[in-house]
Design a protein around this motif. Structure first.
Motif, PDB file in Angstrom:
ATOM      1  N   ASN A 132      14.810 -15.778  -2.384  1.00 13.58           N
ATOM      2  CA  ASN A 132      13.631 -15.448  -3.185  1.00 13.58           C
ATOM      3  C   ASN A 132      13.445 -13.946  -3.313  1.00 13.58           C
ATOM      4  N   SER A 133      13.595 -13.236  -2.209  1.00 12.07           N
ATOM      5  CA  SER A 133      13.404 -11.787  -2.231  1.00 12.07           C
ATOM      6  C   SER A 133      14.425 -11.114  -3.137  1.00 12.07           C
ATOM      7  N   VAL A 186      14.052 -17.386   2.226  1.00 10.10           N
ATOM      8  CA  VAL A 186      13.361 -16.101   2.132  1.00 10.10           C
ATOM      9  C   VAL A 186      14.247 -15.046   1.487  1.00 10.10           C
ATOM     10  N   THR A 200       8.995 -20.024  -7.294  1.00 15.06           N
ATOM     11  CA  THR A 200       9.300 -19.364  -6.024  1.00 15.06           C
ATOM     12  C   THR A 200       9.188 -20.336  -4.860  1.00 15.06           C
ATOM     13  N   GLY A 244      10.631 -11.875   6.039  1.00 16.51           N
ATOM     14  CA  GLY A 244       9.983 -11.801   4.734  1.00 16.51           C
ATOM     15  C   GLY A 244       9.365 -10.439   4.483  1.00 16.51           C
ATOM     16  N   SER A 251       7.285 -17.028  -0.933  1.00 16.47           N
ATOM     17  CA  SER A 251       8.582 -17.335  -0.318  1.00 16.47           C
ATOM     18  C   SER A 251       8.397 -18.013   1.033  1.00 16.47           C
ATOM     19  N   SER A 281       9.353 -21.748   2.379  1.00 12.48           N
ATOM     20  CA  SER A 281      10.452 -21.821   3.346  1.00 12.48           C
ATOM     21  C   SER A 281       9.991 -22.071   4.778  1.00 12.48           C
ATOM     22  N   THR A 332      12.169 -22.672  -5.023  1.00 15.27           N
ATOM     23  CA  THR A 332      13.395 -22.002  -4.596  1.00 15.27           C
ATOM     24  C   THR A 332      13.412 -21.812  -3.082  1.00 15.27           C
ATOM     25  N   GLY A 333      12.230 -21.550  -2.496  1.00 15.29           N
ATOM     26  CA  GLY A 333      12.159 -21.423  -1.045  1.00 15.29           C
ATOM     27  C   GLY A 333      12.561 -22.715  -0.355  1.00 15.29           C
TER      28      GLY A 333
END
Length: 478
Positions: free
Chosen positions: A379-380, A376, A358, A178, A401, A405, A361-362
């Protein structure tokens, strides 16, 4: 990452269809072949789609994949060192000593909170949830059975500690990933997670302490503990000196020294202790570092407890990471995640909805890829621009994130983390989910902070943000 020029931009509908194809590939592959192969199939599909339908050159896709590998290499090196740490600390007697001394402080009323705190601290020290659950976890779940504590509840305390310690450790491969994906200093990110993971850990400890009062007056299986302790003493010379590698790793981590040299120091000191204190041949120890340490006592449960680690033990997960980097690299020039992010960003333009998205999504990415790395990475890649426009920092993105996650991999049936839990503790995700307090509290706090603005850095919208102390010029991401 900057937008890559291409003859045709992928549409939102195409991007959604691409994600649905991913879901189909992963669902079809469950139980048939390794997760890494599913990820690689998704990468091949993405690359072919970009070349054939979006007119993207292979050189551009391949260059993006190589860039992703360069960014993620620090996490792979940390994971490599985790294998070395586990094997060398078993050979030296460091992990057995932790078990022996840890068992001495347990009683039924404090078992749950003690199990949580022990696994959390060792997880922070080692950065490896797997090694902790396979060592301390095995011992603690056996003690819980002797006390009459339900396996799901005991497993919840153990899993909470292992995965919280991993996520909140400067040595963690996931946390380092991350940081690397967002160009951050690992210790800046660690401090930024104090209000979420830190308070989540405190809340979990309080809850486990309260629940533990219900078992006050219960009887501990002293015979089982004595058998375990005698078995360990029969294999090792146990002394406080064996805790030196742990003390050094914690000390230099607190002093914010680079992670890889700190881990190497922990391995070197453990090798010396294995030779000098335990009387093992240097060649034997070096072989264990590569192949894993093995013990043959005739007691299957004790052998399982005192064996493991080594380079080969992390080879499988390293292959999964390689495949995940390949998929992430292919996704960047194709722009599928960017198309989805732009569409969702038009809905979630403010801090609260964006943070919630976020976290979601993680969780989704971790289930999609069968590993926290996927969540990770997605998201990034997806939300960097959205966070910048909202005036949020890379630290905020990395924290959200990881909160989405970091704990989730333990809940994914096809993930190696869940397999490790089932193998070590004999419980499934459904049994410990109600007691997965650090997970529930951390993500709840993350979402709450998103809507209130608490514990967010104050920055101006539209200004590119990076940690002031981030320094990636040495290739470490730290």
């Amino acid at each position: 990452m900057k937008k890559t020029s291409q003859n045709r931009e992928i549409t939102f509908i195409e991007a959604i269809i691409m994600l649905l194809v991913y879901v189909i590939i992963f669902a079809w592959g469950i139980g048939k072949y390794p997760t890494g192969l599913s990820i690689l199939m998704c990468a091949i599909f993405t690359s072919l789609y970009g070349i054939l339908l979006l007119n993207i050159s292979w050189e551009e896709i391949f260059g993006s994949i190589l860039k992703m590998f360069q960014m993620g290499m620090p996490s792979l090196l940390v994971l490599l060192m985790v294998g070395f740490i586990s094997a060398s600390w078993l050979a030296s007697g460091t992990i057995p000593a932790l078990i022996v001394y840890g068992l001495k402080i347990l009683n039924p009323s404090i078992f749950l909170v003690a199990s949580f705190l022990i696994t959390t601290l060792v997880g922070i020290a080692t950065g490896s949830s797997w090694s902790v659950v396979a060592t301390f976890g095995v011992a603690l779940i056996g003690i819980a059975n002797g006390m009459g504590i339900p396996p799901g509840l005991a497993g919840g305390a153990i899993v909470c500690g292992c995965w919280l310690g991993d996520k909140w450790s400067p040595l963690s491969d996931t946390t380092n990933l991350g940081a690397a994906m967002n160009g951050l200093n690992i210790f800046d990110l660690w401090k930024h997670m104090l209000p979420t993971s830190g308070l989540g850990g405190i809340g979990a400890a309080v809850i486990f302490a309260v629940i533990g009062f219900h078992y006050a007056g219960g009887k501990i299986d002293t015979a089982g503990i004595n058998t375990l302790t005698e078995g360990i003493n029969g294999q090792y010379h146990i002394s406080l000196l064996l805790l030196l590698p742990v003390a050094l790793v914690i000390f230099f981590s607190i002093r914010q020294r680079p992670v890889l040299p700190v881990l190497i120091l922990g391995v070197v000191v453990a090798i010396i202790l294995a030779v000098v204190v335990q009387g093992k041949a240097l060649g034997e120890v070096m072989n264990a570092i590569y192949n894993g340490y093995t013990t043959s006592t005739g007691d299957a449960s004790l052998d399982k407890l005192l064996s493991g680690g080594g380079l080969l033990s992390v080879a499988g997960i390293m292959m999964i990471i390689f495949c995940a980097f390949t998929l992430a690299g292919a996704l960047e020039p194709v722009g599928a995640m960017r198309a989805i992010a732009v569409k969702l960003g038009s809905i979630a333009k403010k801090r609260g909805p964006l943070t919630l998205l976020t976290v979601f999504t993680g969780i989704f990415g971790t289930y999609l890829g069968g590993t926290a790395y996927t969540g990770v990475i997605l998201n990034s890649s997806m939300y960097a621009d959205s966070y910048e426009k909202a005036g949020l920092t890379k630290l905020d993105l990395a924290r959200a994130s990881l909160e989405g996650s970091g704990h989730t991999s333990a809940l994914v049936p096809w993930c190696g983390s869940h397999v490790m839990i089932v193998t070590s503790l004999g419980i499934t995700w459904g049994q410990f989910l109600p007691y997965y307090f650090s997970f529930w509290i951390s993500i709840s706090l993350m979402i709450l902070y998103g809507f209130t603005g608490w514990f967010f850095q104050k920055e101006k919208p539209g200004v590119k943000q990076l940690s002031d102390s981030a320094d990636t010029t040495d290739g470490t991401g730290r």
